[in-house]
Design a protein around this motif. Structure first.
Motif, PDB file in Angstrom:
ATOM      1  N   GLY A  73       1.849 -49.444  61.704  1.00  0.00           N
ATOM      2  CA  GLY A  73       1.815 -48.136  62.264  1.00  0.00           C
ATOM      3  C   GLY A  73       1.491 -46.751  62.050  1.00  0.00           C
ATOM      4  O   GLY A  73       1.128 -46.426  61.499  1.00  0.00           O
ATOM      5  N   PRO A  74       1.882 -46.035  62.899  1.00  0.00           N
ATOM      6  CA  PRO A  74       2.113 -44.419  62.527  1.00  0.00           C
ATOM      7  C   PRO A  74       2.872 -44.387  61.506  1.00  0.00           C
ATOM      8  O   PRO A  74       4.094 -45.043  61.708  1.00  0.00           O
ATOM      9  N   PRO A  75       2.814 -43.366  60.974  1.00  0.00           N
ATOM     10  CA  PRO A  75       3.085 -42.732  59.564  1.00  0.00           C
ATOM     11  C   PRO A  75       4.981 -41.949  60.005  1.00  0.00           C
ATOM     12  O   PRO A  75       5.047 -42.105  60.886  1.00  0.00           O
ATOM     13  N   VAL A  76       5.543 -42.122  58.705  1.00  0.00           N
ATOM     14  CA  VAL A  76       6.692 -42.392  58.984  1.00  0.00           C
ATOM     15  C   VAL A  76       6.373 -40.540  58.776  1.00  0.00           C
ATOM     16  O   VAL A  76       6.117 -40.230  57.652  1.00  0.00           O
ATOM     17  N   MET A  77       7.319 -39.754  59.407  1.00  0.00           N
ATOM     18  CA  MET A  77       7.039 -38.076  59.480  1.00  0.00           C
ATOM     19  C   MET A  77       8.478 -37.759  58.406  1.00  0.00           C
ATOM     20  O   MET A  77       9.341 -38.301  58.314  1.00  0.00           O
ATOM     21  N   VAL A  78       8.691 -37.169  56.989  1.00  0.00           N
ATOM     22  CA  VAL A  78       9.591 -36.636  56.237  1.00  0.00           C
ATOM     23  C   VAL A  78       9.798 -35.426  56.976  1.00  0.00           C
ATOM     24  O   VAL A  78       8.651 -34.536  56.195  1.00  0.00           O
ATOM     25  N   ASP A  79      11.164 -35.073  57.060  1.00  0.00           N
ATOM     26  CA  ASP A  79      11.196 -33.848  56.883  1.00  0.00           C
ATOM     27  C   ASP A  79      12.164 -32.868  56.021  1.00  0.00           C
ATOM     28  O   ASP A  79      12.510 -34.015  55.018  1.00  0.00           O
ATOM     29  N   VAL A  80      11.112 -31.986  55.205  1.00  0.00           N
ATOM     30  CA  VAL A  80      11.971 -31.762  53.421  1.00  0.00           C
ATOM     31  C   VAL A  80      12.699 -30.137  53.912  1.00  0.00           C
ATOM     32  O   VAL A  80      12.129 -29.310  54.557  1.00  0.00           O
ATOM     33  N   GLU A  81      14.061 -29.715  53.293  1.00  0.00           N
ATOM     34  CA  GLU A  81      14.591 -28.813  52.348  1.00  0.00           C
ATOM     35  C   GLU A  81      15.138 -28.339  51.830  1.00  0.00           C
ATOM     36  O   GLU A  81      15.625 -29.612  50.517  1.00  0.00           O
ATOM     37  N   PHE A  82      14.759 -27.296  51.032  1.00  0.00           N
ATOM     38  CA  PHE A  82      15.623 -27.672  50.111  1.00  0.00           C
ATOM     39  C   PHE A  82      17.127 -26.348  50.272  1.00  0.00           C
ATOM     40  O   PHE A  82      17.368 -25.397  51.273  1.00  0.00           O
ATOM     41  N   LYS A  83      18.196 -26.315  49.412  1.00  0.00           N
ATOM     42  CA  LYS A  83      19.257 -25.015  49.143  1.00  0.00           C
ATOM     43  C   LYS A  83      19.555 -25.203  47.607  1.00  0.00           C
ATOM     44  O   LYS A  83      19.885 -25.767  47.177  1.00  0.00           O
ATOM     45  N   ILE A  84      18.549 -24.397  47.188  1.00  0.00           N
ATOM     46  CA  ILE A  84      19.161 -23.621  46.425  1.00  0.00           C
ATOM     47  C   ILE A  84      20.228 -22.860  45.375  1.00  0.00           C
ATOM     48  O   ILE A  84      20.389 -21.751  46.349  1.00  0.00           O
ATOM     49  N   ILE A  85      21.127 -23.145  44.935  1.00  0.00           N
ATOM     50  CA  ILE A  85      22.175 -23.224  44.204  1.00  0.00           C
ATOM     51  C   ILE A  85      22.094 -22.444  43.330  1.00  0.00           C
ATOM     52  O   ILE A  85      22.918 -21.157  43.447  1.00  0.00           O
ATOM     53  N   SER A  86      21.329 -21.930  42.890  1.00  0.00           N
ATOM     54  CA  SER A  86      21.682 -21.486  41.363  1.00  0.00           C
ATOM     55  C   SER A  86      20.286 -21.562  41.135  1.00  0.00           C
ATOM     56  O   SER A  86      19.436 -22.349  40.835  1.00  0.00           O
ATOM     57  N   ILE A  87      19.621 -20.513  40.015  1.00  0.00           N
ATOM     58  CA  ILE A  87      18.302 -20.091  39.666  1.00  0.00           C
ATOM     59  C   ILE A  87      18.747 -20.171  38.036  1.00  0.00           C
ATOM     60  O   ILE A  87      19.566 -18.984  37.990  1.00  0.00           O
ATOM     61  N   GLY A  88      17.692 -20.577  37.678  1.00  0.00           N
ATOM     62  CA  GLY A  88      18.730 -20.530  35.765  1.00  0.00           C
ATOM     63  C   GLY A  88      17.322 -19.827  35.175  1.00  0.00           C
ATOM     64  O   GLY A  88      17.101 -19.036  36.061  1.00  0.00           O
ATOM     65  N   GLU A  89      16.814 -20.414  33.809  1.00  0.00           N
ATOM     66  CA  GLU A  89      16.513 -19.234  33.277  1.00  0.00           C
ATOM     67  C   GLU A  89      15.119 -19.611  33.311  1.00  0.00           C
ATOM     68  O   GLU A  89      14.890 -20.850  33.750  1.00  0.00           O
ATOM     69  N   ILE A  90      14.040 -18.761  33.219  1.00  0.00           N
ATOM     70  CA  ILE A  90      12.791 -18.326  32.934  1.00  0.00           C
ATOM     71  C   ILE A  90      12.503 -18.311  31.821  1.00  0.00           C
ATOM     72  O   ILE A  90      12.302 -17.071  31.506  1.00  0.00           O
TER      73      ILE A  90
END
Length: 448
Positions: free
Chosen positions: A63-80
């Motif tokens: 049938g119709p496609p499954v709609m997936v909602d996505v969200e990020f919650k960034i805890i910390s950003i490491g080394e670049i």
């Protein structure tokens, strides 16, 4: 009569409070028993649904496609890391979708900690440009499943990943890097699974901590795009993280030492040219120190085929130090007198030689200014007898004026003392004006 009435009032009030507390406790007990009964019924319902659930088949198969909602919650950003062109993040990765097979019609959602991929169908979401990733399992799997009554499933997990980021380092260390993160379905096309950002494009990323050591986190932007290839069209979500490098560290650790080395090399202009070891040692030392500084700056940088902003500054500074060494070579191999002074001294030397060959009476005439030196020289030559000068001519002529002493400081050193600082500080001023006003510079006040 008043005292017994007061006692009766307090006894009645205490009895009412006790009965109210007893009723609340009984009500809480009944609510707890009811909740436990509903939780047991909900667990039985979910277990029954899982018993016939096929996690290999997506919801609404065919049938119709499954709609997936996505969200990020960034805890910390490491080394670049510039050398490997990658960055690290620690995030809560959240997904929502609807699976009618898990609907239970209870008002309370089913909630548990566990790996949903082992129990039910989950989207085959993968990160396109992630090089390495890991799930957190302390003290157990950092995963959460919540199933609502209408069959809506919420799946959250904590992931630390290292992703590829193609960096442009031409403005280093005043650069701004935009690092992407791309999400797609690995096996399902848009006909089966589609993706979108939770709450809209501007609300798909939540930032908990922005603190970084070398960079300043400017912001995040999201977009949605279908990625089409020979296998079909796949839904693609993209998040772009903007990082602005902090320049203050490089000013104190690189730019100021380089300028000090250049100024130190100018001390050679005030050292006498006779002190050859001192001037050569100072020039060679500053050259080697600048080369060492240049190597330490680029030791952790990728071997790119273009020059960076800091390379231009360090190489120009090295060029000025090398020019100070070449200036000393010119000082050693050129006349220390300026051309006007040299001309005056040559004229004095010519007069000195003329006085030595001219008789005393002729010198008196010359000093009186009655004849030109060339005329007197010609006359004295004609009057000299063939058998040699007379006794009067043998007398010592008066002393000729002495030539001025040789210059102690070379005229090139005088010029270098003024020319080198003017040219170098003009370069430094132009350098900072150019990069501060550059539209892609970290010093230009970039906004999200």
């Amino acid at each position: 009569m008043r005292f017994p009435s007061t006692i009766l009032f307090w006894m009645t009030l205490g009895n009412a409070i006790w009965r109210l507390a007893e009723a609340e406790e009984e009500k809480s007990l009944k609510y707890y028993e009811k909740s436990m009964e509903e939780a047991l019924q909900l667990a039985n319902k979910i277990n029954a649904a899982l018993a016939v659930h096929d996690k290999k088949v997506r919801p609404n198969a065919g049938g119709p496609p499954v709609m997936v909602d996505v969200e990020f919650k960034i805890i910390s950003i490491g080394e670049i890391k510039e050398a490997s062109m990658e960055y690290t993040m620690d995030i809560f990765f959240r997904q929502w979708w609807v699976d009618p097979r898990l609907a239970h019609n209870f008002s309370t959602p089913f909630n548990m900690a566990g790996d949903a991929t082992k129990l039910i169908w989950t989207p085959d979401t993968f990160f396109w440009n992630v090089k390495a990733a890991k799930y957190h399992k302390v003290t157990r799997e950092n995963m959460r499943i919540k199933i609502h009554g209408d069959g809506k499933v919420y799946f959250s997990t904590r992931i630390t990943f290292t992703a590829q980021c193609d960096m442009n380092l031409r403005l280093y260390p005043m650069d701004i890097q935009v690092c992407p993160l791309t999400i797609e379905s690995y096996a399902h096309t848009t006909a089966d699974v589609d993706y979108r950002w939770k709450g809209g494009k501007s609300q798909g990323v939540e930032i908990v901590s922005k603190e970084m050591a070398q960079f300043e986190f400017v912001g995040a932007k999201t977009s949605t795009k279908a990625n089409t290839n020979s296998k079909g069209s796949f839904a693609s979500l993209r998040a772009f993280f903007t990082f602005k490098r902090r320049v203050s560290y490089f000013i104190t650790a690189t730019y100021m030492p380089a300028m000090v080395l250049v100024i130190l090399s100018w001390c050679c202009f005030w050292i006498t040219r006779a002190a050859v070891p001192a001037r050569v040692t100072l020039s060679i030392t500053t050259i080697l120190t600048t080369i060492l500084l240049y190597g330490s700056v680029n030791s952790n940088m990728p071997k790119v085929s273009y020059s960076k902003a800091i390379d231009y500054f360090l190489m120009t500074s090295l060029g000025f130090i090398f020019m100070s060494l070449l200036e000393f070579i010119l000082v050693l191999n050129t006349d220390p007198r300026f051309w006007t002074q040299k001309r005056r001294e040559q004229k004095a030397e010519k007069l000195k030689s003329l006085y030595k060959e001219t008789p005393a009476e002729t010198v008196v005439t010359l000093m009186d200014g009655k004849a030109k030196p060339t005329d007197i020289l010609k006359e004295s030559t004609d009057m000299t007898p063939l058998n040699g000068p007379t006794k009067e001519r043998e007398k010592d002529p008066p002393k000729a004026p002495e030539a001025p002493p040789a210059a102690k400081t070379h005229w090139i050193d005088y010029v270098a003392r003024i020319l080198f600082p003017i040219v170098y500080f003009s370069f430094v001023t132009f350098y900072w004006i150019y990069y501060i006003n550059h539209p892609e510079s970290a010093m230009g006040g970039v906004t999200e």
